[in-house]
Each structure stands twice: as structure tokens, then as C-alpha cells.
Design an enzyme around this catalytic site. Structure first.
Site, mmCIF file in Angstrom:
data_model
loop_
_atom_site.group_PDB
_atom_site.id
_atom_site.type_symbol
_atom_site.label_atom_id
_atom_site.label_comp_id
_atom_site.label_asym_id
_atom_site.label_seq_id
_atom_site.Cartn_x
_atom_site.Cartn_y
_atom_site.Cartn_z
ATOM 1 N N THR A 1 0.814 -1.223 0.000
ATOM 2 C CA THR A 1 0.000 0.000 0.000
ATOM 3 C C THR A 1 0.847 1.272 0.000
ATOM 4 O O THR A 1 0.316 2.366 -0.169
ATOM 5 C CB THR A 1 -0.921 0.054 1.240
ATOM 6 O OG1 THR A 1 -0.100 0.170 2.407
ATOM 7 C CG2 THR A 1 -1.797 -1.181 1.344
ATOM 8 N N LYS A 2 2.145 1.118 0.200
ATOM 9 C CA LYS A 2 2.979 2.328 0.348
ATOM 10 C C LYS A 2 2.907 3.272 -0.859
ATOM 11 O O LYS A 2 2.765 4.491 -0.666
ATOM 12 C CB LYS A 2 4.438 1.914 0.624
ATOM 13 C CG LYS A 2 5.313 3.033 1.164
ATOM 14 C CD LYS A 2 4.972 3.433 2.590
ATOM 15 C CE LYS A 2 5.660 2.479 3.579
ATOM 16 N NZ LYS A 2 5.178 2.716 4.963
ATOM 17 N N PRO A 3 2.986 2.748 -2.102
ATOM 18 C CA PRO A 3 2.891 3.694 -3.226
ATOM 19 C C PRO A 3 1.593 4.504 -3.189
ATOM 20 O O PRO A 3 1.603 5.705 -3.505
ATOM 21 C CB PRO A 3 2.934 2.784 -4.464
ATOM 22 C CG PRO A 3 3.629 1.539 -4.003
ATOM 23 C CD PRO A 3 3.236 1.359 -2.564
ATOM 24 N N GLN B 1 -0.089 5.316 -0.446
ATOM 25 C CA GLN B 1 0.065 6.310 0.627
ATOM 26 C C GLN B 1 0.868 7.516 0.141
ATOM 27 O O GLN B 1 0.504 8.670 0.383
ATOM 28 C CB GLN B 1 0.785 5.685 1.824
ATOM 29 C CG GLN B 1 0.018 4.554 2.497
ATOM 30 C CD GLN B 1 0.833 3.971 3.659
ATOM 31 O OE1 GLN B 1 1.496 4.697 4.388
ATOM 32 N NE2 GLN B 1 0.790 2.661 3.806
ATOM 33 N N CYS C 1 -11.821 4.926 -44.712
ATOM 34 C CA CYS C 1 -11.076 6.137 -45.065
ATOM 35 C C CYS C 1 -9.908 5.801 -45.985
ATOM 36 O O CYS C 1 -10.150 5.457 -47.138
ATOM 37 C CB CYS C 1 -10.663 6.891 -43.808
ATOM 38 S SG CYS C 1 -10.546 8.667 -44.104
ATOM 39 N N GLY D 1 -8.429 3.184 -46.175
ATOM 40 C CA GLY D 1 -8.742 1.823 -46.630
ATOM 41 C C GLY D 1 -9.678 1.839 -47.830
ATOM 42 O O GLY D 1 -9.521 1.066 -48.776
ATOM 43 N N MET D 2 -10.628 2.758 -47.826
ATOM 44 C CA MET D 2 -11.536 2.919 -48.970
ATOM 45 C C MET D 2 -10.765 3.492 -50.162
ATOM 46 O O MET D 2 -10.922 3.057 -51.302
ATOM 47 C CB MET D 2 -12.690 3.849 -48.559
ATOM 48 C CG MET D 2 -13.599 4.306 -49.671
ATOM 49 S SD MET D 2 -13.044 5.871 -50.401
ATOM 50 C CE MET D 2 -14.549 6.408 -51.211
ATOM 51 N N GLN D 3 -9.892 4.450 -49.870
ATOM 52 C CA GLN D 3 -9.118 5.066 -50.951
ATOM 53 C C GLN D 3 -8.216 4.026 -51.621
ATOM 54 O O GLN D 3 -8.050 4.019 -52.841
ATOM 55 C CB GLN D 3 -8.305 6.244 -50.394
ATOM 56 C CG GLN D 3 -9.216 7.336 -49.804
ATOM 57 C CD GLN D 3 -8.445 8.503 -49.176
ATOM 58 O OE1 GLN D 3 -7.234 8.442 -48.991
ATOM 59 N NE2 GLN D 3 -9.153 9.574 -48.834
ATOM 60 N N ARG E 1 -8.424 14.561 -45.901
ATOM 61 C CA ARG E 1 -8.248 15.692 -46.812
ATOM 62 C C ARG E 1 -8.602 15.309 -48.248
ATOM 63 O O ARG E 1 -8.975 16.147 -49.040
ATOM 64 C CB ARG E 1 -6.783 16.150 -46.820
ATOM 65 C CG ARG E 1 -6.310 16.741 -45.533
ATOM 66 C CD ARG E 1 -4.948 17.404 -45.682
ATOM 67 N NE ARG E 1 -4.560 17.939 -44.389
ATOM 68 C CZ ARG E 1 -3.989 17.212 -43.430
ATOM 69 N NH1 ARG E 1 -3.726 15.933 -43.652
ATOM 70 N NH2 ARG E 1 -3.681 17.754 -42.277
ATOM 71 N N HIS F 1 -15.738 7.485 -40.994
ATOM 72 C CA HIS F 1 -15.258 6.585 -39.931
ATOM 73 C C HIS F 1 -16.434 6.076 -39.086
ATOM 74 O O HIS F 1 -16.756 6.684 -38.062
ATOM 75 C CB HIS F 1 -14.300 7.333 -39.006
ATOM 76 C CG HIS F 1 -12.995 7.681 -39.629
ATOM 77 N ND1 HIS F 1 -11.867 6.918 -39.450
ATOM 78 C CD2 HIS F 1 -12.646 8.705 -40.437
ATOM 79 C CE1 HIS F 1 -10.863 7.463 -40.117
ATOM 80 N NE2 HIS F 1 -11.303 8.546 -40.726
ATOM 81 N N GLU G 1 -16.470 3.685 -37.110
ATOM 82 C CA GLU G 1 -16.014 3.158 -35.814
ATOM 83 C C GLU G 1 -16.206 4.143 -34.661
ATOM 84 O O GLU G 1 -16.297 3.746 -33.510
ATOM 85 C CB GLU G 1 -14.553 2.702 -35.895
ATOM 86 C CG GLU G 1 -13.496 3.806 -36.002
ATOM 87 C CD GLU G 1 -13.218 4.267 -37.429
ATOM 88 O OE1 GLU G 1 -14.089 4.075 -38.304
ATOM 89 O OE2 GLU G 1 -12.140 4.845 -37.669
#
Ligand code: GLN
Length: 534
Positions: A191-193, A195, A384, A386-388, A465, A510, A512
Site C-alpha cells: 500500500t505504500k505507493p 500512501q 477512409c 482503406g476505402m481510398q 483531406r 469513420h 467506428e
């Protein structure tokens, strides 16, 4: 629900990468599930104005919001957990804080005063925190402070937290996330870190109200008591945060630990009832009980650092659950993919996803992956860049345009099938030239993408872009690559599909960024479904 907005600050100590984002998102989920309208904000202590220009190796994925902000990837977790969109105001960096203060100074707004870290920078930080609270939309604002307490660059943020705690006594609490490491040689948790980390906060004038302790082993009663005693927190405010098998378990683990109750209690809000988590639990049940299994190849150039494609891999998890399918991801280095090894690398896959990206590295490997998917009728999803790449590959190998390329890589190429948008051409400053944020897209009926969404008009987020060059569209369509999604205002091509292929979809946007636990993204769901059929 309450009269004033409540503020929860989440700080981190001992080590970085303890998962403040997931703890914040999990707490927010629990509070939201109790009926509190909750949002989460991330304050990042670096000097970049936003992570847009950061290399993903430095900072993982750059997440994009509807309003076009390029933000920290934690905002992705916030949206995936809460199913509520974030915005520019949800991510603030030191760079932006300083930029705003310096602009105010130039406008003379400080009336000749010496402009200093305290109060000017700290005031700006406090303002940015309260922008979300003052909207009137949220009962609770959770603010995650990036970095680790004790870092020089975090100091103004911790000072702003100290001031807010002082000014809004009953409406502010601080959760400190620390590590309780296990020492194998001693066979003990230490526990010291923790504390020391709390002492460091105390030196800065901040007493944490709740401690979340990351640990690999159970925190027993004695350890909790020790931490409570040395760190001046209640026993029930020492929360064990054990490693979880999936991040989506964390809200339930935090509920078991009573994190939501202790937080509400300290904020003076009622704690009766329990969070309504039916949808969340249904998702977990589907996730953990798959009836089939597939492997998707994710082709990208940053695959050593999986955080670079965080939203994509999470979207695949959501889509897998929706299909009751375990989705394994094979991370494929586009740098290392060649005509010669393509077959060996991609042969066993159920589906191929070619990732977004910038610049020339790895692009030929991506184009090879597209060719393989097209020729072998493997379900293909290009996002993106990947589509290009799909457009370039089709141009070269089907239309016979040997020099087809994107002008991002070869500026004066003979057949720039992907080209700079006219309105972008005059902007040269790298920081702000992109098409960013949500745009509408009109889908062609009966296309695979239309079947996925079952909608005519969708809205998706962009970050690029370059665009499909309209001058080539007729040639492409004639040979079977169709534009099945277009921007209704500008006519820009947003989606391409190959008719004679079971499932081949390239999207300029995108998707995602919009997949959440409550709403797995329809395109990812359809891609996983198509891959299941392979
Ligand atoms: N580099 C490409 C562009 O700017 C694609 C960007 C991306 O994949 N996000 O158009």
C-alpha cells in the site's frame, strides 16, 4: 434532479495507464443508469492544441466527435459506455488553455495585469470545466485529469481542482486512482505507493474522497483499513479495482464495490434503488456466450500499438456480440504485406478490414490486401484510407490505370483517382485543413450499405483531406465499382461497393467512432455477419 451541477474529478497516481478513462466511464455509466444525466471530460496536460497532429505511436488513436473535434481516445470510451455524443468541450489540452489565455491577453482583456499561471491559467481551466456544468443539461460532470499526480505539467490542473473543491464544497469530490502492486517475492500487496501518492496530492492541498485501487489480487479487510487510515478516507471509499477480462465488466465490478453509492453519498444525492443496466447486461451475456467464431484481418501500419485502432477493435467487439460471434483480430502489418506473402498472410481470414491512415508507409501492403479480398471474394471493409486504397486498386487492376494513385502520395500522378478537395487546396497549415466531423450521406437502395443501415440518409464522422475523384466515376461504375453513398449537398462520393462481390464496402467516413454498447454500429454488424458466411 439536483439544484446545482455536481463535479467529480478523477486523478491518477503511482503509474500511468491505470485506466482512469475506463473507471470514469464506468462510474458515469452507473450514475447515468440511476437517472442522472452525466458527461465526462478529459483534461490533457500536453501542449499540443489537440491530438490531431500527434503520431498514433505517441498517443494512440485520435478520436473525432460530431462537431469535428480531434480528441483523446478516452472520449471514445465515454461515448461507447454512455451512448451520448461528446463534443469539443469534452477534451481540453494545456495547449488550448494557453492559446485562449494568450489570445485574451492580446485583446487586452486582462487590463494590463501580469498574466500568470495562478490565477489566469487556473481560471481558464475552471471555466472549461464549468462550461459543461453551466449548460444545464448535466446533473453530473466527471472530469478526468490526464497524466499522473506529481508531474510538473499536471500542477495547474490539480490547483484548479483544489480551488473548485474550496469554492463548491458540497458539489465537488475527488476520486484518486492508484496502484496497489503485488510483490511476488514477499507474496504481498503493497500500500505504500498509494500512501505516497495521496501524500503528494495532500501537499497540493487536495484530499481525495474516494480511492480506487488497481490491483491484481483481492484487497482484504486489513489492507482496506490500512489504506483508509493512512489516507484519511472512509473504509467504504476504498474501492478495489481488479483487472477485468473485458473493460465492459468494469461498471458491474464498480457497482459491486459500491462506487456509485459512495460517490452519490458524498455528493449529497439520494442512493436509493439501483442502476438500470438491462441493456448493458444483455450485451455482456451476448459477448460472453458466442455460438461461432471468426477471424478478421486488420491491415494497418500501427498494429504494434493496438490503441491506434481502438475504436475499430471495440466496434468489432460490439458487432461480434450482436452476431453472437467471437471476433478474433489478426493484426497485419501493412508494411510487411507483399504480393508474394499475401496468400499466406490472408488465406485463413473470414474478413479483411483495411484501416485508415496518413502518408505513404504501408500503402502498397494495403493495396495488396484489397486485391486479395476482391479477387478471392473475402468480405472487405475499407475505412477512409482503406476505402481510398480500394479505389486505387480497382483503378490499377480492373480499369487498367497503371498509375492510379492518391495525390496525397504522388502529388502529380497521372491518374489521381483520389485527389485533394478543391476547397482544401488553399489551406496549407497542417493543424486545420481537414474535413472533420459529421456529414450526411445518401445511400443507394439495395446496396449492401443500405441493407446494413436500412436507412436512406445517414450521418457519419469524417477525418480526411482527400476524396474520390469524380472525373473517374463513370469508368468505375461501368466496370462494377459503384458509388453507393454520396454527400447529398456536394455530391462527393462517400461509399464504394463492388457489385459482383458478396460484401465489399469502402467508406470515406469513420463508422467506428459511433459504435456503442447500446448501439453496435450497423456497418460493423453487417461486416461481421458477411464474414460469418465466408
Ligand atoms: N490520408 C487520407 C486523407 O487524408 C485518409 C485519412 C484517413 O484515413 N483518416 O484523405
Amino acid at each position: 434532479m439536483s439544484n446545482s451541477t455536481k463535479y467529480i474529478f478523477v486523478t491518477g497516481g503511482v503509474a500511468s495507464s491505470l485506466g482512469k478513462g475506463i473507471i470514469s466511464a464506468s462510474l458515469a455509466k452507473l450514475l447515468q443508469a440511476r437517472g442522472y444525466s452525466t458527461t465526462i471530460q478529459k483534461l490533457d496536460p500536453y501542449i499540443n492544441i489537440d491530438p490531431g497532429t500527434l503520431n498514433p505511436y505517441e498517443h494512440g488513436e485520435c478520436y473525432v466527435t460530431d462537431d469535428g473535434a480531434e480528441t483523446d481516445l478516452d472520449l471514445g470510451h465515454y461515448e461507447r459506455f454512455l451512448n451520448v455524443p461528446t463534443s469539443q468541450a469534452n477534451n481540453v489540452t494545456t495547449g488550448r488553455i494557453y492559446q485562449s489565455v494568450i489570445e485574451k491577453e492580446r485583446r487586452g482583456e486582462f487590463l494590463g495585469k501580469t498574466v500568470q499561471v495562478i490565477p489566469h491559467i487556473t481560471n481558464e481551466i475552471k471555466e472549461r470545466i464549468q462550461i459543461l456544468g453551466n449548460k444545464g443539461t448535466y446533473d453530473i460532470v466527471i472530469t478526468e485529469i490526464g497524466g499522473t499526480v506529481g508531474d510538473i505539467e499536471s500542477l495547474p490542473y490539480v490547483e484548479a481542482v483544489r480551488q473548485m473543491k474550496w469554492e463548491f464544497e458540497d458539489d465537488c469530490i475527488v476520486i484518486h486512482l492508484t496502484l496497489v502492486p503485488y510483490l511476488a517475492a514477499a507474496g504481498e500487496l503493497k500500500t505504500k505507493p498509494t500512501q505516497h501518492s495521496v501524500k503528494q496530492l495532500l501537499e497540493l492541498g487536495v484530499q481525495p474522497d474516494v480511492l480506487c485501487c488497481r490491483t491484481e489480487h483481492k484487497l482484504n479487510f486489513d489492507l482496506r483499513k490500512k489504506i483508509a487510515k493512512f489516507c484519511n478516507v472512509n473504509m467504504n471509499a476504498v474501492i478495489e479495482a481488479r483487472d477485468a477480462s473485458t473493460i465492459y465488466d468494469v461498471p458491474l465490478l464498480m457497482q459491486d464495490e459500491g462506487l456509485d453509492k459512495v460517490v452519490l453519498d458524498k455528493l449529497g444525492l439520494p442512493t436509493t434503488g439501483s442502476p438500470e443496466l438491462t441493456v448493458w447486461k444483455e450485451f455482456l451475456t451476448r459477448l460472453k456466450n458466442p455460438t461461432s467464431e471468426i477471424t478478421i484481418g486488420l491491415v494497418g501500419k500501427y498494429v504494434e500499438l493496438k490503441d491506434s485502432y481502438k475504436s475499430i477493435s471495440e466496434s468489432l467487439i460490439h458487432a461480434g456480440a450482436a452476431n453472437l460471434t467471437k471476433v478474433n483480430v489478426k493484426w497485419i502489418h501493412s508494411d510487411k504485406l507483399t504480393t508474394e506473402n499475401c496468400n499466406e498472410e490472408l488465406n485463413e481470414l473470414n474478413g479483411i478490414l483495411v484501416a485508415p491512415g496518413f502518408g505513404s508507409r504501408g500503402i502498397s501492403g494495403k493495396i495488396e490486401a484489397v486485391r486479395f479480398a476482391r479477387e478471392n471474394k473475402v468480405p472487405f471493409f475499407g475505412i477512409c484510407l482503406g476505402m481510398q486504397c480500394a479505389v486505387i486498386e480497382f483503378g490499377r487492376n480492373v480499369l487498367g490505370l497503371k498509375d492510379a494513385h492518391t495525390s496525397e502520395i504522388i502529388e502529380d500522378c497521372k491518374d489521381p483517382v483520389i485527389d485533394m478537395m478543391e476547397e482544401q487546396k488553399n489551406i496549407s497549415n497542417l493543424g486545420g485543413t481537414m474535413r472533420l466531423g459529421a456529414y450526411k450521406c445518401q445511400l443507394t437502395p439495395k446496396s449492401n450499405i443500405h441493407k446494413a443501415y436500412n436507412e436512406d440518409l445517414i450521418s457519419e464522422r469524417h477525418r480526411h483531406r482527400y476524396e474520390f475523384n469524380d472525373e473517374y466515376l463513370a469508368q468505375y461504375e461501368e466496370k462494377g465499382m459503384k458509388a453507393t453513398g454520396k454527400n447529398p449537398e456536394t455530391g462527393l462520393v462517400e461509399v464504394v461497393e463492388i457489385e459482383e462481390h458478396p460484401w465489399f464496402v469502402g467508406a470515406q467516413f469513420h463508422p467506428e467512432y459511433k459504435s456503442t454498447v447500446a448501439n453496435p454500429h450497423p456497418l460493423f454488424v453487417a461486416f461481421v455477419k458477411a464474414s460469418l458466411n465466408k
